[in-house]
Design a protein around this motif. Structure first.
Motif, PDB file in Angstrom:
ATOM      1  N   VAL A   6       1.005  -1.024  -0.041  1.00 19.90           N
ATOM      2  CA  VAL A   6       0.096   0.161   0.132  1.00 19.90           C
ATOM      3  C   VAL A   6       1.022   1.295  -0.048  1.00 19.90           C
ATOM      4  O   VAL A   6       0.320   2.403  -0.174  1.00 19.90           O
ATOM      5  CB  VAL A   6      -0.878   0.007   1.183  1.00 19.90           C
ATOM      6  CG1 VAL A   6      -2.062  -1.140   1.178  1.00 19.90           C
ATOM      7  CG2 VAL A   6      -0.417  -0.066   2.574  1.00 19.90           C
ATOM      8  N   GLY A   7       2.017   1.390   0.015  1.00 15.22           N
ATOM      9  CA  GLY A   7       3.075   2.198   0.253  1.00 15.22           C
ATOM     10  C   GLY A   7       4.671   1.852   0.645  1.00 15.22           C
ATOM     11  O   GLY A   7       4.741   0.746   0.651  1.00 15.22           O
ATOM     12  N   CYS A   8       5.468   2.843   0.313  1.00 14.41           N
ATOM     13  CA  CYS A   8       6.683   2.533   0.812  1.00 14.41           C
ATOM     14  C   CYS A   8       7.330   4.105   0.826  1.00 14.41           C
ATOM     15  O   CYS A   8       6.761   5.019   0.566  1.00 14.41           O
ATOM     16  CB  CYS A   8       7.611   1.835  -0.113  1.00 14.41           C
ATOM     17  SG  CYS A   8       7.737   2.655  -1.818  1.00 14.41           S
ATOM     18  N   ASN A   9       8.536   4.007   1.498  1.00 11.77           N
ATOM     19  CA  ASN A   9       9.214   5.258   1.797  1.00 11.77           C
ATOM     20  C   ASN A   9      10.456   5.329   1.096  1.00 11.77           C
ATOM     21  O   ASN A   9      10.682   4.447   0.042  1.00 11.77           O
ATOM     22  CB  ASN A   9       9.468   5.591   3.448  1.00 11.77           C
ATOM     23  CG  ASN A   9      10.811   4.350   3.891  1.00 11.77           C
ATOM     24  OD1 ASN A   9      11.480   3.618   3.019  1.00 11.77           O
ATOM     25  ND2 ASN A   9      10.741   4.256   5.089  1.00 11.77           N
ATOM     26  N   LYS A  10      11.028   6.680   1.107  1.00 13.32           N
ATOM     27  CA  LYS A  10      12.150   6.707  -0.101  1.00 13.32           C
ATOM     28  C   LYS A  10      13.319   5.954   0.359  1.00 13.32           C
ATOM     29  O   LYS A  10      14.065   5.316  -0.745  1.00 13.32           O
ATOM     30  CB  LYS A  10      12.866   8.117   0.375  1.00 13.32           C
ATOM     31  CG  LYS A  10      13.456   8.515  -0.694  1.00 13.32           C
ATOM     32  CD  LYS A  10      13.363   8.697  -2.091  1.00 13.32           C
ATOM     33  CE  LYS A  10      14.302   9.321  -2.848  1.00 13.32           C
ATOM     34  NZ  LYS A  10      14.080   9.334  -4.244  1.00 13.32           N
ATOM     35  N   ALA A  11      13.533   5.427   1.608  1.00 15.17           N
ATOM     36  CA  ALA A  11      14.581   4.619   1.700  1.00 15.17           C
ATOM     37  C   ALA A  11      14.420   3.330   1.096  1.00 15.17           C
ATOM     38  O   ALA A  11      15.239   2.682   0.597  1.00 15.17           O
ATOM     39  CB  ALA A  11      15.089   4.182   3.217  1.00 15.17           C
ATOM     40  N   TRP A  12      13.078   2.633   1.181  1.00 13.85           N
ATOM     41  CA  TRP A  12      12.569   1.403   0.719  1.00 13.85           C
ATOM     42  C   TRP A  12      12.751   1.513  -0.929  1.00 13.85           C
ATOM     43  O   TRP A  12      13.368   0.669  -1.648  1.00 13.85           O
ATOM     44  CB  TRP A  12      11.416   0.974   0.858  1.00 13.85           C
ATOM     45  CG  TRP A  12      10.805  -0.168   0.470  1.00 13.85           C
ATOM     46  CD1 TRP A  12      10.859  -1.544   1.064  1.00 13.85           C
ATOM     47  CD2 TRP A  12      10.221  -0.694  -0.835  1.00 13.85           C
ATOM     48  NE1 TRP A  12      10.410  -2.529   0.473  1.00 13.85           N
ATOM     49  CE2 TRP A  12      10.056  -2.176  -0.874  1.00 13.85           C
ATOM     50  CE3 TRP A  12       9.965  -0.106  -2.025  1.00 13.85           C
ATOM     51  CZ2 TRP A  12       9.542  -2.764  -1.882  1.00 13.85           C
ATOM     52  CZ3 TRP A  12       9.460  -0.528  -2.932  1.00 13.85           C
ATOM     53  CH2 TRP A  12       9.284  -1.804  -2.945  1.00 13.85           C
ATOM     54  N   SER A  13      12.424   2.621  -1.539  1.00 11.10           N
ATOM     55  CA  SER A  13      12.367   2.975  -2.823  1.00 11.10           C
ATOM     56  C   SER A  13      14.056   2.972  -3.434  1.00 11.10           C
ATOM     57  O   SER A  13      14.285   2.243  -4.605  1.00 11.10           O
ATOM     58  CB  SER A  13      11.926   4.207  -3.347  1.00 11.10           C
ATOM     59  OG  SER A  13      10.664   4.068  -3.401  1.00 11.10           O
ATOM     60  N   ASN A  14      14.993   3.385  -2.643  1.00 13.30           N
ATOM     61  CA  ASN A  14      16.360   3.421  -2.895  1.00 13.30           C
ATOM     62  C   ASN A  14      17.040   1.976  -2.862  1.00 13.30           C
ATOM     63  O   ASN A  14      17.594   1.750  -3.722  1.00 13.30           O
ATOM     64  CB  ASN A  14      16.917   4.359  -2.026  1.00 13.30           C
ATOM     65  CG  ASN A  14      16.885   5.951  -2.303  1.00 13.30           C
ATOM     66  OD1 ASN A  14      16.462   6.332  -3.406  1.00 13.30           O
ATOM     67  ND2 ASN A  14      17.081   6.617  -1.203  1.00 13.30           N
ATOM     68  N   LEU A  15      16.473   1.412  -1.826  1.00  9.59           N
ATOM     69  CA  LEU A  15      16.862  -0.011  -1.733  1.00  9.59           C
ATOM     70  C   LEU A  15      16.509  -0.936  -2.705  1.00  9.59           C
ATOM     71  O   LEU A  15      17.138  -1.904  -3.392  1.00  9.59           O
ATOM     72  CB  LEU A  15      16.644  -0.572  -0.281  1.00  9.59           C
ATOM     73  CG  LEU A  15      17.066  -2.094  -0.062  1.00  9.59           C
ATOM     74  CD1 LEU A  15      18.486  -2.250  -0.048  1.00  9.59           C
ATOM     75  CD2 LEU A  15      16.492  -2.382   1.341  1.00  9.59           C
TER      76      LEU A  15
END
Length: 110
Positions: A6-15
């Protein structure tokens, strides 16, 4: 153990290499590969729902570009105002080639 995201943060996107708009509604199995700790994940998810408490597992995931990374995954229940578990939060920590003492390789689940 796969969930619709349902969503993610910037750190997850970067990883992981995915933008939030790419993963909403997608199954979390997009991160799995032939080196994923499927048994550990299945056990962790079962315990998450049965015991409604945080669980941890070490596994190998893959990024959008197909590269792999070892991670420490923590999943914890989230509750609504009535106290019913409705979602879970998953936190990935890239551990690279680090061997975590007490984790016994990739088969450990707390």
């Amino acid at each position: 153990g796969a969930f619709n995201m349902v969503g993610c943060n910037k750190a997850w996107s970067n990883l992981c290499g995915y933008a939030e708009s790419e993963i909403i509604g997608k199954d979390s199995s997009i991160l799995q590969n032939d080196q994923t700790n499927h048994l550990g994940l299945r056990d962790a998810v079962q315990r998450l729902f049965e015991e409604e408490r945080a669980v941890k597992v070490v596994t190998t995931n893959k990024r959008k570009d197909g590269s792999r990374f070892r991670c420490h995954l923590t999943m914890a229940p989230l509750y609504n105002a009535q106290g019913k578990m409705t979602h879970c939060v998953a936190i990935l920590k890239n551990i690279g080639n680090v061997q975590i003492k007490g984790f016994g390789g990739t088969e450990f689940c707390v």
